[in-house]
Scaffold this motif. Structure first.
Motif, PDB file in Angstrom:
ATOM      1  N   MET A 270      -1.822   9.839  -0.659  1.00  0.00           N
ATOM      2  CA  MET A 270      -0.690  10.621  -0.190  1.00  0.00           C
ATOM      3  C   MET A 270       0.603  10.130  -0.827  1.00  0.00           C
ATOM      4  O   MET A 270       0.781   8.938  -1.023  1.00  0.00           O
ATOM      5  N   PRO A 271       1.530  11.029  -1.147  1.00  0.00           N
ATOM      6  CA  PRO A 271       2.791  10.592  -1.749  1.00  0.00           C
ATOM      7  C   PRO A 271       3.690   9.892  -0.742  1.00  0.00           C
ATOM      8  O   PRO A 271       3.603  10.118   0.464  1.00  0.00           O
ATOM      9  N   ALA A 272       4.549   9.029  -1.271  1.00  0.00           N
ATOM     10  CA  ALA A 272       5.592   8.357  -0.476  1.00  0.00           C
ATOM     11  C   ALA A 272       5.039   7.742   0.806  1.00  0.00           C
ATOM     12  O   ALA A 272       5.584   7.897   1.882  1.00  0.00           O
ATOM     13  N   THR A 273       3.923   7.028   0.682  1.00  0.00           N
ATOM     14  CA  THR A 273       3.266   6.406   1.831  1.00  0.00           C
ATOM     15  C   THR A 273       3.130   4.908   1.584  1.00  0.00           C
ATOM     16  O   THR A 273       2.650   4.477   0.536  1.00  0.00           O
ATOM     17  N   ALA A 274       3.563   4.118   2.556  1.00  0.00           N
ATOM     18  CA  ALA A 274       3.463   2.667   2.450  1.00  0.00           C
ATOM     19  C   ALA A 274       2.437   2.147   3.453  1.00  0.00           C
ATOM     20  O   ALA A 274       2.046   2.851   4.393  1.00  0.00           O
ATOM     21  N   ILE A 275       2.026   0.900   3.248  1.00  0.00           N
ATOM     22  CA  ILE A 275       0.983   0.293   4.081  1.00  0.00           C
ATOM     23  C   ILE A 275       1.275  -1.197   4.236  1.00  0.00           C
ATOM     24  O   ILE A 275       1.822  -1.824   3.333  1.00  0.00           O
ATOM     25  N   PHE A 276       0.927  -1.737   5.392  1.00  0.00           N
ATOM     26  CA  PHE A 276       1.010  -3.189   5.612  1.00  0.00           C
ATOM     27  C   PHE A 276       0.051  -3.546   6.734  1.00  0.00           C
ATOM     28  O   PHE A 276      -0.293  -2.692   7.548  1.00  0.00           O
ATOM     29  N   PRO A 277      -0.418  -4.806   6.805  1.00  0.00           N
ATOM     30  CA  PRO A 277      -0.261  -5.893   5.839  1.00  0.00           C
ATOM     31  C   PRO A 277      -1.348  -5.799   4.774  1.00  0.00           C
ATOM     32  O   PRO A 277      -2.542  -5.876   5.086  1.00  0.00           O
ATOM     33  N   LEU A 278      -0.963  -5.644   3.538  1.00  0.00           N
ATOM     34  CA  LEU A 278      -1.908  -5.464   2.439  1.00  0.00           C
ATOM     35  C   LEU A 278      -1.975  -6.730   1.595  1.00  0.00           C
ATOM     36  O   LEU A 278      -0.973  -7.163   1.026  1.00  0.00           O
ATOM     37  N   THR A 279      -3.171  -7.314   1.543  1.00  0.00           N
ATOM     38  CA  THR A 279      -3.368  -8.515   0.741  1.00  0.00           C
ATOM     39  C   THR A 279      -3.247  -8.170  -0.739  1.00  0.00           C
ATOM     40  O   THR A 279      -3.865  -7.214  -1.214  1.00  0.00           O
ATOM     41  N   ARG A 280      -2.439  -8.943  -1.445  1.00  0.00           N
ATOM     42  CA  ARG A 280      -2.242  -8.693  -2.883  1.00  0.00           C
ATOM     43  C   ARG A 280      -3.307  -9.424  -3.677  1.00  0.00           C
ATOM     44  O   ARG A 280      -3.324 -10.649  -3.758  1.00  0.00           O
TER      45      ARG A 280
END
Length: 226
Positions: free
Chosen positions: A63-73
């Protein structure tokens, strides 16, 4: 997403106490409070959605313009997201029933055992990198505990403070034992690939300012996570 002030930020996450807590406005979890503060400092309106973790990953990559957390890098995720702000140092460890089949003192000798973890979580890649192959995925932390209690998994693998919070909420500290941390990573607020460089820089500057003025440390202390 462009870094225009006043824009709404759609963010997806899941219930991961004490880091992210659903339906608790007074104590919503340290990472929820960090993200709230980031949005305030970047003049961004936060639209937060709680969904199962695997769906959160799907939404943030489709999906556009969607953020996520907590995402392990992790290296395999590097090109799939725009990395907006580092939030938290994660310490991963094993959890097993006392007198069970998994020796938490010698986890390197337990690679043939069945290990439960959250579906879609970064722990799967970490476990595989460590040489564990018998991975049992669960849809929630509650389901992971059920797998342990019913013998469907010999151990669970997860973040230290999430594991401790889960045990405390069930008054199960004496029923299980944990290993020393076996891997440390960083959890981020990350975005879909359409976030532009200006937005990335805006959020990273805001997080650096929070670290410099003591806000990040104060919030971690509030939840006893220093």
């Amino acid at each position: 997403m462009h870094a225009a002030q006043g824009r709404q930020l759609r963010v997806v996450t899941t219930h991961l106490p004490p880091l992210v807590i659903e339906n608790d406005d007074k104590n919503p979890g340290v990472l929820r409070e960090l993200v709230d503060e980031l949005c305030k400092r970047t003049l961004t309106s936060l639209k937060l959605e709680f969904v199962p973790w695997k769906r959160a990953l799907f939404l943030a990559t489709s999906m556009p313009a969607t953020a996520i957390f907590p995402l392990t890098r992790l290296a395999e995720r590097e090109a799939k997201f725009r990395w907006l702000a580092p939030l938290y140092e994660e310490h991963y460890m094993f959890l097993a029933a006392r007198n069970g089949r998994f020796d938490v003192q010698h986890p390197e000798e337990m690679k043939a055992r069945h290990i439960a973890l959250l579906r879609g979580a970064a722990q799967a890649a970490i476990l595989q990198d460590l040489g564990y192959r018998n991975i049992v995925e669960a849809n929630s932390i509650e389901e992971i505990h059920r797998y342990l209690l019913k013998g469907m998994a010999d151990a669970a693998f997860g973040e230290r403070n999430i594991i401790q919070s889960s045990l405390q909420s069930r008054s199960a500290q004496t029923d299980f034992q944990v290993s020393a941390p076996v891997r440390t990573t960083t959890a981020w607020l990350a975005g879909s690939l359409d976030f532009d460089d200006a937005t990335v820089q805006l959020f990273q500057r805001a997080k650096a300012a929070m670290d410099a003025d003591g806000t990040s440390r104060r919030l971690l202390a509030k939840y006893n996570l220093l």
